[in-house]
Design an enzyme around this catalytic site. Structure first.
Site, short mmCIF file in Angstrom:
data_model
loop_
_atom_site.label_atom_id
_atom_site.label_comp_id
_atom_site.label_asym_id
_atom_site.label_seq_id
_atom_site.Cartn_x
_atom_site.Cartn_y
_atom_site.Cartn_z
N TYR A 175 0.83 -1.20 0.00
CA TYR A 175 0.00 0.00 0.00
C TYR A 175 0.87 1.26 0.00
CZ TYR A 175 -3.77 3.19 1.35
OH TYR A 175 -4.68 4.22 1.38
N PHE A 196 -9.90 8.49 7.28
CA PHE A 196 -11.22 8.99 6.90
C PHE A 196 -12.29 7.93 7.11
CE2 PHE A 196 -9.09 12.56 5.25
CZ PHE A 196 -10.03 13.51 4.87
#
Length: 252
Positions: free
Chosen positions: A158, A191
């Site tokens: 990632y 988020f």
């Protein structure tokens, strides 16, 4: 650049940051194409906001082109793309059973980095064919992550993929300046997205409390706020903007 009447493709637009962006751009008058692997969700959202839903895989040129062709139906043609599609599958270099299988890295880096490049190159071609308006033709916006800078243990693929998105931002902005196309990347922190929604509420609260200020998870609408500002501010170009409440991630 004005948003009203612009053709906009939001890749990964059926949920999370992409959904909030699609809703915001549609509210500002854009002709929004919601491009997502989840075809039913994409079509449902598009119907709700007056856009077009397209089944799209960022690694598949034909499906990306279908989304771009749909955006070309806008009064002002294709002007904007926002790439939110991505995978967050955890990967360590080594596990107790040995090295992590190579295909785990290929999958994440393929979607997050090569998929972003694929969407950018095809959308840029369409935008470059438009007539300039007020000195510009359009904007490409990508999604990186603060993991590009302070990735945690278990984020090998990632972090590498998002670091690649950060790294391509300036050279692509320099290249496309000749076509009057701006290129900006957003690097979000923590988020409220489907990636975190599967965690227990206690874990989500703990993650939010780790953000210095505001001490909470970011809201997808706040990502959309920044997208809107990038589109309308012609001096934002070649930049990666951290959107993270000054969070710096711990090693784990």
């Amino acid at each position: 650049m004005q948003i009203e009447g612009a053709g906009a493709v939001v890749y990964g637009g059926a949920s999370g940051l992409g959904e909030a962006t699609a809703r915001r751009l549609a509210a500002e008058g854009a002709h929004v194409v919601v491009a997502d692997l989840a075809e039913e969700r994409a079509e449902a959202l598009a119907s709700e906001i007056g856009g077009v839903g397209v089944a799209a895989n960022v690694l598949d040129e034909a499906s990306i082109q279908r989304a771009i062709d749909a955006a070309a139906e806008a009064p002002r043609g294709v002007r904007l793309s926002v790439v939110c599609a991505g995978l967050g599958t955890p990967t360590k270099l080594l596990t107790r059973k040995g090295p992590t299988p190579f295909d785990a890295f290929e999958q994440v880096i393929g979607v997050n980095l090569l998929g972003t490049i694929n969407a950018m190159r095809l959308t840029a071609q369409a935008i470059a064919a438009q007539e300039p308006e007020d000195g510009e033709r359009g904007v490409l916006i990508q999604t990186a992550s603060i993991a590009a800078y302070d990735g945690q243990i278990g984020q090998v693929a990632y972090s590498a993929s998002k670091g690649g998105v950060v790294g391509l931002t300036l050279p692509v902005a320099r290249e496309l300046a000749a076509q009057l196309i701006r290129v900006v990347t957003i690097a979000p922190g923590l988020f409220e997205t489907p990636m975190l929604a599967g965690l227990p509420q206690e874990a989500q609260d703990s993650l939010g409390a780790s953000v210095p200020h505001p001490a909470r998870l970011g809201k997808p609408a706040e990502y959309a706020d920044l997208v809107e500002h990038i589109v309308t501010n012609p001096m934002l170009n070649g930049e990666v903007i951290r959107l993270d409440g000054s969070l710096r991630m711990a090693p784990r």
